[in-house]
Design a protein around this motif. Structure first.
Motif, PDB file in Angstrom:
ATOM      1  N   ALA A 163       0.830  -1.215   0.000  1.00  0.00           N
ATOM      2  CA  ALA A 163       0.000   0.000   0.000  1.00  0.00           C
ATOM      3  C   ALA A 163       0.861   1.261   0.000  1.00  0.00           C
ATOM      4  N   GLN A 164       1.947   1.251   0.774  1.00  0.00           N
ATOM      5  CA  GLN A 164       2.846   2.412   0.819  1.00  0.00           C
ATOM      6  C   GLN A 164       3.523   2.645  -0.533  1.00  0.00           C
ATOM      7  N   ARG A 165       3.942   1.547  -1.180  1.00  0.00           N
ATOM      8  CA  ARG A 165       4.578   1.690  -2.500  1.00  0.00           C
ATOM      9  C   ARG A 165       3.590   2.263  -3.512  1.00  0.00           C
ATOM     10  N   LEU A 166       2.364   1.740  -3.509  1.00  0.00           N
ATOM     11  CA  LEU A 166       1.365   2.203  -4.473  1.00  0.00           C
ATOM     12  C   LEU A 166       1.000   3.659  -4.228  1.00  0.00           C
ATOM     13  N   GLU A 167       0.965   4.040  -2.964  1.00  0.00           N
ATOM     14  CA  GLU A 167       0.660   5.433  -2.627  1.00  0.00           C
ATOM     15  C   GLU A 167       1.751   6.377  -3.146  1.00  0.00           C
ATOM     16  N   GLY A 168       3.004   5.907  -3.163  1.00  0.00           N
ATOM     17  CA  GLY A 168       4.123   6.736  -3.618  1.00  0.00           C
ATOM     18  C   GLY A 168       4.368   6.678  -5.112  1.00  0.00           C
ATOM     19  N   ALA A 169       3.564   5.907  -5.852  1.00  0.00           N
ATOM     20  CA  ALA A 169       3.813   5.674  -7.274  1.00  0.00           C
ATOM     21  C   ALA A 169       3.213   6.753  -8.159  1.00  0.00           C
ATOM     22  N   ASP A 170       3.937   7.095  -9.220  1.00  0.00           N
ATOM     23  CA  ASP A 170       3.378   7.883 -10.316  1.00  0.00           C
ATOM     24  C   ASP A 170       2.853   6.953 -11.399  1.00  0.00           C
ATOM     25  N   ASP A 171       3.532   5.824 -11.563  1.00  0.00           N
ATOM     26  CA  ASP A 171       3.163   4.835 -12.575  1.00  0.00           C
ATOM     27  C   ASP A 171       3.243   3.450 -11.930  1.00  0.00           C
ATOM     28  N   VAL A 172       2.297   2.582 -12.304  1.00  0.00           N
ATOM     29  CA  VAL A 172       2.260   1.225 -11.746  1.00  0.00           C
ATOM     30  C   VAL A 172       2.146   0.221 -12.884  1.00  0.00           C
ATOM     31  N   VAL A 173       2.984  -0.813 -12.816  1.00  0.00           N
ATOM     32  CA  VAL A 173       2.943  -1.917 -13.777  1.00  0.00           C
ATOM     33  C   VAL A 173       2.648  -3.189 -12.991  1.00  0.00           C
ATOM     34  N   ASP A 174       1.663  -3.948 -13.453  1.00  0.00           N
ATOM     35  CA  ASP A 174       1.242  -5.174 -12.774  1.00  0.00           C
ATOM     36  C   ASP A 174       2.046  -6.357 -13.313  1.00  0.00           C
ATOM     37  N   ASN A 175       2.760  -7.051 -12.429  1.00  0.00           N
ATOM     38  CA  ASN A 175       3.552  -8.206 -12.851  1.00  0.00           C
ATOM     39  C   ASN A 175       3.082  -9.497 -12.183  1.00  0.00           C
ATOM     40  N   ALA A 176       1.767  -9.630 -12.018  1.00  0.00           N
ATOM     41  CA  ALA A 176       1.240 -10.823 -11.365  1.00  0.00           C
ATOM     42  C   ALA A 176       1.033 -11.983 -12.334  1.00  0.00           C
ATOM     43  N   THR A 177       1.116 -11.709 -13.658  1.00  0.00           N
ATOM     44  CA  THR A 177       0.813 -12.783 -14.608  1.00  0.00           C
ATOM     45  C   THR A 177       2.077 -13.281 -15.309  1.00  0.00           C
ATOM     46  N   ASP A 178       2.330 -12.801 -16.533  1.00  0.00           N
ATOM     47  CA  ASP A 178       3.474 -13.345 -17.275  1.00  0.00           C
ATOM     48  C   ASP A 178       4.306 -12.232 -17.904  1.00  0.00           C
ATOM     49  N   ILE A 179       5.435 -12.625 -18.489  1.00  0.00           N
ATOM     50  CA  ILE A 179       6.383 -11.642 -19.021  1.00  0.00           C
ATOM     51  C   ILE A 179       5.817 -10.895 -20.224  1.00  0.00           C
ATOM     52  N   ALA A 180       4.939 -11.542 -20.992  1.00  0.00           N
ATOM     53  CA  ALA A 180       4.337 -10.864 -22.143  1.00  0.00           C
ATOM     54  C   ALA A 180       3.481  -9.686 -21.681  1.00  0.00           C
ATOM     55  N   ALA A 181       2.697  -9.912 -20.628  1.00  0.00           N
ATOM     56  CA  ALA A 181       1.846  -8.844 -20.096  1.00  0.00           C
ATOM     57  C   ALA A 181       2.691  -7.728 -19.504  1.00  0.00           C
ATOM     58  N   LEU A 182       3.761  -8.107 -18.818  1.00  0.00           N
ATOM     59  CA  LEU A 182       4.668  -7.105 -18.244  1.00  0.00           C
ATOM     60  C   LEU A 182       5.305  -6.265 -19.349  1.00  0.00           C
ATOM     61  N   THR A 183       5.798  -6.930 -20.389  1.00  0.00           N
ATOM     62  CA  THR A 183       6.465  -6.228 -21.483  1.00  0.00           C
ATOM     63  C   THR A 183       5.523  -5.251 -22.169  1.00  0.00           C
ATOM     64  N   HIS A 184       4.285  -5.667 -22.379  1.00  0.00           N
ATOM     65  CA  HIS A 184       3.290  -4.796 -23.022  1.00  0.00           C
ATOM     66  C   HIS A 184       3.102  -3.510 -22.216  1.00  0.00           C
ATOM     67  N   GLN A 185       2.997  -3.648 -20.901  1.00  0.00           N
ATOM     68  CA  GLN A 185       2.826  -2.469 -20.046  1.00  0.00           C
ATOM     69  C   GLN A 185       4.081  -1.589 -20.041  1.00  0.00           C
ATOM     70  N   LEU A 186       5.249  -2.229 -20.037  1.00  0.00           N
ATOM     71  CA  LEU A 186       6.495  -1.467 -20.026  1.00  0.00           C
ATOM     72  C   LEU A 186       6.698  -0.709 -21.331  1.00  0.00           C
ATOM     73  N   GLU A 187       6.259  -1.274 -22.446  1.00  0.00           N
ATOM     74  CA  GLU A 187       6.336  -0.556 -23.728  1.00  0.00           C
ATOM     75  C   GLU A 187       5.560   0.762 -23.633  1.00  0.00           C
ATOM     76  N   SER A 188       4.398   0.720 -22.972  1.00  0.00           N
ATOM     77  CA  SER A 188       3.568   1.923 -22.824  1.00  0.00           C
ATOM     78  C   SER A 188       4.263   2.972 -21.958  1.00  0.00           C
ATOM     79  N   VAL A 189       4.834   2.546 -20.822  1.00  0.00           N
ATOM     80  CA  VAL A 189       5.472   3.544 -19.957  1.00  0.00           C
ATOM     81  C   VAL A 189       6.753   4.079 -20.600  1.00  0.00           C
ATOM     82  N   HIS A 190       7.450   3.227 -21.355  1.00  0.00           N
ATOM     83  CA  HIS A 190       8.657   3.688 -22.069  1.00  0.00           C
ATOM     84  C   HIS A 190       8.289   4.810 -23.047  1.00  0.00           C
ATOM     85  N   ALA A 191       7.221   4.601 -23.813  1.00  0.00           N
ATOM     86  CA  ALA A 191       6.770   5.626 -24.767  1.00  0.00           C
ATOM     87  C   ALA A 191       6.378   6.911 -24.032  1.00  0.00           C
TER      88      ALA A 191
END
Length: 200
Positions: A163-191
């Motif tokens: 909860a403390q980490r999420l409160e301090g976040a400007d951007d959040v990427v969910d890594n609860a599933t697989d690397i493909a889902a993580l990569t897709h989200q990271l492509e968005s934040v990179h852009a």
């Protein structure tokens, strides 16, 4: 330069995320790597740690016995504070030096304990949290590091809460599933970071 602080709980997938950014040519400063550098054999940092905790924290070859030191400091909050008092100024100084040297539109400063460290948070423009539920962290820790459930929970308790980490976040990427889902989200934040960097 836009400096993005990348953080997340233990076993959240920070290393996978930093590898993604490195693969896109983004400079990455890893606080864990810096922390290892400042206590390398022959450094003043290692000498200070040995003076504080005794020669039992050294291995036979004169390098730091990280496992032994971890056992000492995780068992006693006062000892952990003592270690942090020695290491944090050295780490902060080295990170500041590296930030002066990097070039590019933006860089990543990967810090596991970013939320807990006001000094390092002051160096970043945005905070990116790699997020997973605590039960996923526990399962990964027990599998990856062969730790007991009790040891794993103690390590989680020593960090900021989810909860403390999420409160301090400007951007959040969910890594609860697989690397493909993580990569897709990271492509968005990179852009997004490239856009923000171009606006600065």
């Amino acid at each position: 330069m836009l400096v993005v602080g990348l953080t997340g709980g233990i076993a959240a997938g920070k290393s996978t995320a930093t590898a993604f950014f490195q693969g896109r040519g983004v400079p990455v400063i890893d606080a864990d790597e810096v922390a290892r550098d400042v206590v390398a054999a022959g450094t003043p940092g290692l000498a200070a740690v040995v003076a504080a905790f005794g020669p039992q924290v050294l291995q036979a070859d004169g390098t730091l016995d990280r496992r032994r030191l971890r056992e000492v400091v995780f068992a006693d909050p006062a000892q952990r504070l003592r270690l942090e008092t020695i290491l944090h100024p050295l780490i902060n100084s080295r990170i500041r030096d590296r930030l002066q040297q990097v070039t590019g539109p933006y860089c990543i400063l990967a810090v596991p304990l970013l939320i807990e460290s006001a000094n390092l948070r002051a160096l970043v423009s945005r905070v990116l949290v790699i997020d997973v539920p605590e039960e996923v962290q526990l399962a990964r820790l027990m599998q990856r590091d062969r730790m007991s459930a009790e040891q794993s929970r103690a390590m989680l308790a020593a960090q900021a809460s989810r909860a403390q980490r999420l409160e301090g976040a400007d951007d959040v990427v969910d890594n609860a599933t697989d690397i493909a889902a993580l990569t897709h989200q990271l492509e968005s934040v990179h852009a997004r970071y490239l856009e923000l960097a171009a606006q600065r």
